[in-house]
Scaffold this motif. Structure first.
Motif, PDB file in Angstrom:
ATOM      1  N   VAL A   1       0.875  -1.171   0.000  1.00 41.17           N
ATOM      2  CA  VAL A   1       0.000   0.000   0.000  1.00 41.17           C
ATOM      3  C   VAL A   1       0.916   1.225   0.000  1.00 41.17           C
ATOM      4  O   VAL A   1       1.945   1.234   0.686  1.00 41.17           O
ATOM      5  CB  VAL A   1      -1.011  -0.018   1.182  1.00 41.17           C
ATOM      6  N   VAL A   2       0.542   2.212  -0.815  1.00 48.12           N
ATOM      7  CA  VAL A   2       1.416   3.370  -1.041  1.00 48.12           C
ATOM      8  C   VAL A   2       0.729   4.642  -0.544  1.00 48.12           C
ATOM      9  O   VAL A   2      -0.456   4.845  -0.798  1.00 48.12           O
ATOM     10  CB  VAL A   2       1.721   3.501  -2.557  1.00 48.12           C
ATOM     11  N   PHE A   3       1.496   5.479   0.145  1.00 55.33           N
ATOM     12  CA  PHE A   3       0.966   6.759   0.643  1.00 55.33           C
ATOM     13  C   PHE A   3       1.854   7.898   0.167  1.00 55.33           C
ATOM     14  O   PHE A   3       3.083   7.768   0.139  1.00 55.33           O
ATOM     15  CB  PHE A   3       0.924   6.765   2.179  1.00 55.33           C
ATOM     16  N   GLN A   4       1.213   9.014  -0.140  1.00 57.57           N
ATOM     17  CA  GLN A   4       1.956  10.217  -0.567  1.00 57.57           C
ATOM     18  C   GLN A   4       1.101  11.446  -0.246  1.00 57.57           C
ATOM     19  O   GLN A   4      -0.136  11.366  -0.238  1.00 57.57           O
ATOM     20  CB  GLN A   4       2.230  10.169  -2.074  1.00 57.57           C
ATOM     21  N   GLY A   5       1.774  12.543   0.024  1.00 53.25           N
ATOM     22  CA  GLY A   5       1.049  13.800   0.207  1.00 53.25           C
ATOM     23  C   GLY A   5       0.396  13.952   1.565  1.00 53.25           C
ATOM     24  O   GLY A   5      -0.591  14.678   1.702  1.00 53.25           O
ATOM     25  N   GLN A   6       0.920  13.261   2.546  1.00 55.94           N
ATOM     26  CA  GLN A   6       0.391  13.342   3.907  1.00 55.94           C
ATOM     27  C   GLN A   6       1.459  13.916   4.835  1.00 55.94           C
ATOM     28  O   GLN A   6       2.577  13.377   4.887  1.00 55.94           O
ATOM     29  CB  GLN A   6       0.028  11.934   4.420  1.00 55.94           C
ATOM     30  N   GLU A   7       1.118  14.933   5.603  1.00 56.60           N
ATOM     31  CA  GLU A   7       2.074  15.553   6.527  1.00 56.60           C
ATOM     32  C   GLU A   7       2.654  14.536   7.513  1.00 56.60           C
ATOM     33  O   GLU A   7       3.832  14.582   7.864  1.00 56.60           O
ATOM     34  CB  GLU A   7       1.383  16.697   7.281  1.00 56.60           C
ATOM     35  N   ILE A   8       1.812  13.576   7.947  1.00 58.37           N
ATOM     36  CA  ILE A   8       2.240  12.613   8.979  1.00 58.37           C
ATOM     37  C   ILE A   8       3.404  11.729   8.494  1.00 58.37           C
ATOM     38  O   ILE A   8       4.106  11.120   9.319  1.00 58.37           O
ATOM     39  CB  ILE A   8       1.041  11.738   9.447  1.00 58.37           C
ATOM     40  N   ILE A   9       3.652  11.699   7.180  1.00 53.19           N
ATOM     41  CA  ILE A   9       4.785  10.913   6.651  1.00 53.19           C
ATOM     42  C   ILE A   9       6.105  11.411   7.248  1.00 53.19           C
ATOM     43  O   ILE A   9       7.065  10.655   7.402  1.00 53.19           O
ATOM     44  CB  ILE A   9       4.791  10.935   5.095  1.00 53.19           C
ATOM     45  N   LYS A  10       6.117  12.697   7.653  1.00 53.82           N
ATOM     46  CA  LYS A  10       7.324  13.246   8.293  1.00 53.82           C
ATOM     47  C   LYS A  10       7.652  12.514   9.591  1.00 53.82           C
ATOM     48  O   LYS A  10       8.807  12.428   9.993  1.00 53.82           O
ATOM     49  CB  LYS A  10       7.152  14.747   8.557  1.00 53.82           C
ATOM     50  N   ALA A  11       6.616  11.977  10.253  1.00 58.58           N
ATOM     51  CA  ALA A  11       6.857  11.213  11.488  1.00 58.58           C
ATOM     52  C   ALA A  11       7.650   9.937  11.202  1.00 58.58           C
ATOM     53  O   ALA A  11       8.251   9.353  12.098  1.00 58.58           O
ATOM     54  CB  ALA A  11       5.530  10.863  12.158  1.00 58.58           C
ATOM     55  N   LEU A  12       7.643   9.522   9.911  1.00 57.89           N
ATOM     56  CA  LEU A  12       8.397   8.325   9.527  1.00 57.89           C
ATOM     57  C   LEU A  12       9.814   8.692   9.090  1.00 57.89           C
ATOM     58  O   LEU A  12      10.559   7.849   8.599  1.00 57.89           O
ATOM     59  CB  LEU A  12       7.657   7.586   8.407  1.00 57.89           C
ATOM     60  N   GLY A  13      10.149   9.972   9.249  1.00 57.96           N
ATOM     61  CA  GLY A  13      11.514  10.425   8.958  1.00 57.96           C
ATOM     62  C   GLY A  13      11.704  10.911   7.536  1.00 57.96           C
ATOM     63  O   GLY A  13      12.830  11.171   7.119  1.00 57.96           O
ATOM     64  N   LEU A  14      10.619  11.005   6.754  1.00 59.56           N
ATOM     65  CA  LEU A  14      10.717  11.465   5.363  1.00 59.56           C
ATOM     66  C   LEU A  14      10.168  12.879   5.288  1.00 59.56           C
ATOM     67  O   LEU A  14       8.970  13.089   5.461  1.00 59.56           O
ATOM     68  CB  LEU A  14       9.928  10.533   4.433  1.00 59.56           C
ATOM     69  N   TRP A  15      11.045  13.835   5.042  1.00 63.65           N
ATOM     70  CA  TRP A  15      10.667  15.245   5.137  1.00 63.65           C
ATOM     71  C   TRP A  15      10.469  15.917   3.788  1.00 63.65           C
ATOM     72  O   TRP A  15      10.074  17.082   3.721  1.00 63.65           O
ATOM     73  CB  TRP A  15      11.715  15.997   5.971  1.00 63.65           C
ATOM     74  N   GLU A  16      10.742  15.207   2.671  1.00 57.99           N
ATOM     75  CA  GLU A  16      10.545  15.822   1.354  1.00 57.99           C
ATOM     76  C   GLU A  16       9.047  16.017   1.101  1.00 57.99           C
ATOM     77  O   GLU A  16       8.231  15.212   1.545  1.00 57.99           O
ATOM     78  CB  GLU A  16      11.105  14.942   0.215  1.00 57.99           C
ATOM     79  N   GLU A  17       8.719  17.054   0.315  1.00 58.60           N
ATOM     80  CA  GLU A  17       7.320  17.400   0.064  1.00 58.60           C
ATOM     81  C   GLU A  17       6.556  16.266  -0.619  1.00 58.60           C
ATOM     82  O   GLU A  17       5.394  16.016  -0.340  1.00 58.60           O
ATOM     83  CB  GLU A  17       7.286  18.655  -0.814  1.00 58.60           C
ATOM     84  N   ASP A  18       7.249  15.566  -1.548  1.00 59.87           N
ATOM     85  CA  ASP A  18       6.566  14.528  -2.328  1.00 59.87           C
ATOM     86  C   ASP A  18       6.956  13.111  -1.879  1.00 59.87           C
ATOM     87  O   ASP A  18       6.907  12.162  -2.649  1.00 59.87           O
ATOM     88  CB  ASP A  18       6.880  14.711  -3.823  1.00 59.87           C
ATOM     89  N   ALA A  19       7.371  13.002  -0.621  1.00 63.65           N
ATOM     90  CA  ALA A  19       7.838  11.700  -0.110  1.00 63.65           C
ATOM     91  C   ALA A  19       6.752  10.622  -0.274  1.00 63.65           C
ATOM     92  O   ALA A  19       5.569  10.886  -0.074  1.00 63.65           O
ATOM     93  CB  ALA A  19       8.222  11.825   1.350  1.00 63.65           C
ATOM     94  N   ILE A  20       7.215   9.435  -0.656  1.00 64.39           N
ATOM     95  CA  ILE A  20       6.304   8.300  -0.833  1.00 64.39           C
ATOM     96  C   ILE A  20       6.655   7.245   0.211  1.00 64.39           C
ATOM     97  O   ILE A  20       7.839   6.976   0.455  1.00 64.39           O
ATOM     98  CB  ILE A  20       6.467   7.673  -2.236  1.00 64.39           C
ATOM     99  N   ILE A  21       5.631   6.668   0.815  1.00 57.44           N
ATOM    100  CA  ILE A  21       5.873   5.578   1.756  1.00 57.44           C
ATOM    101  C   ILE A  21       5.123   4.342   1.266  1.00 57.44           C
ATOM    102  O   ILE A  21       3.939   4.405   0.933  1.00 57.44           O
ATOM    103  CB  ILE A  21       5.508   5.981   3.211  1.00 57.44           C
ATOM    104  N   LYS A  22       5.856   3.228   1.167  1.00 62.22           N
ATOM    105  CA  LYS A  22       5.258   1.978   0.691  1.00 62.22           C
ATOM    106  C   LYS A  22       5.331   0.952   1.814  1.00 62.22           C
ATOM    107  O   LYS A  22       6.412   0.730   2.372  1.00 62.22           O
ATOM    108  CB  LYS A  22       6.035   1.436  -0.519  1.00 62.22           C
ATOM    109  N   VAL A  23       4.204   0.339   2.130  1.00 63.41           N
ATOM    110  CA  VAL A  23       4.193  -0.701   3.167  1.00 63.41           C
ATOM    111  C   VAL A  23       3.922  -2.039   2.490  1.00 63.41           C
ATOM    112  O   VAL A  23       2.852  -2.233   1.892  1.00 63.41           O
ATOM    113  CB  VAL A  23       3.113  -0.435   4.245  1.00 63.41           C
ATOM    114  N   PRO A  24       4.890  -2.968   2.557  1.00 68.92           N
ATOM    115  CA  PRO A  24       4.653  -4.282   1.946  1.00 68.92           C
ATOM    116  C   PRO A  24       3.558  -5.063   2.676  1.00 68.92           C
ATOM    117  O   PRO A  24       3.403  -4.909   3.889  1.00 68.92           O
ATOM    118  CB  PRO A  24       6.007  -4.994   2.067  1.00 68.92           C
TER     119      PRO A  24
END
Ligand SMILES: CSCCC(=O)C(=O)COP(=O)(O)O
Ligand SMILES: [Zn+2]
Length: 209
Positions: A116-139
């Protein structure tokens, strides 16, 4: 206070906080915290306990392969092998596994895609990714009943001292360098799951009205 005791209390505090969120339905879930690295030892939750209760039998110390490191009647979590894989492959300090309705639903909705892929969420910064367009993928892996097989599949998605894997219609396992970090990541993932589910519902209602 010895490191052993300090880590015990740290894990007990995290357990209490997750219990306050009602994330241990039906005795589900298991938690661990590293105590040593040479050799590996960690506290892990005792199997089958009500994790909302705080007792002296909540955790037992296990070795690097998940066997009790001390004489005890307590049984390590049935999923200890997944925690073993984390400590074997990384310098992580804590592993948290919870079953929530939201993580189960997300794992089922996106299970066929394998992630599952997430992008464009402020809370992604809590995962250590601070770029504006950071993508987080959870297998998302299948919920194999055979724990060694499940642990092998899980281990193939461990690529550093922090991460998360969803087990389909089962739960999520998150790890981080410290208990604080692992808890922060877990909360961020559950936020993303809850948001995604609510968004899909709102979008569906919007389309049908
Ligand atoms: C009661 S839920 C089935 C087992 C499970 O998935 C789990 O997380 C709890 O098992 P444990 O042995 O760690 O209590
Ligand atoms: Zn589980």
């Amino acid at each position: 206070m010895s490191l052993l005791i300090k880590r015990w209390h740290e894990l007990a505090d995290v357990k209490e906080e997750l219990a306050d969120r009602d994330w241990f339905m039906g005795t589900s879930g298991n938690l661990s915290i590293r105590v040593g690295s040479h050799p590996t030892t960690f506290w892990v939750t005792s199997s089958g306990k009500d994790k909302r209760k705080r007792t002296s039998e909540d955790f037992l110390l296990v070795d690097g392969v998940g066997n009790p490191a001390e004489e005890t009647d307590l049984k390590p979590s049935a999923e200890t092998l997944l925690h073993v894989k984390i400590y074997e492959r990384t310098q992580a300090g804590c592993g948290l596994h919870v079953h929530t309705i939201d993580n189960n639903l997300i794992s089922e909705l996106y299970g066929d895609e394998g992630e599952v892929v997430f992008q464009g969420q402020e809370i992604i910064k809590a995962l250590g990714l601070w770029e504006e367009d950071a993508i987080i993928k959870v297998p998302i892996i299948p919920n194999y009943a055979d724990i060694p097989r499940l642990a092998e599949e899980f281990a193939s998605h461990i690529h550093g001292d922090q991460g998360a894997v969803l087990i389909r219609n089962h739960g999520i396992t998150v790890w981080g360098r410290t208990a604080f970090e692992a808890k922060k990541f877990l909360e961020a993932y559950e936020f993303l799951f809850s948001y995604q589910l609510k968004l899909r519902l709102v979008q569906r209602d919007f389309q049908t009205n």
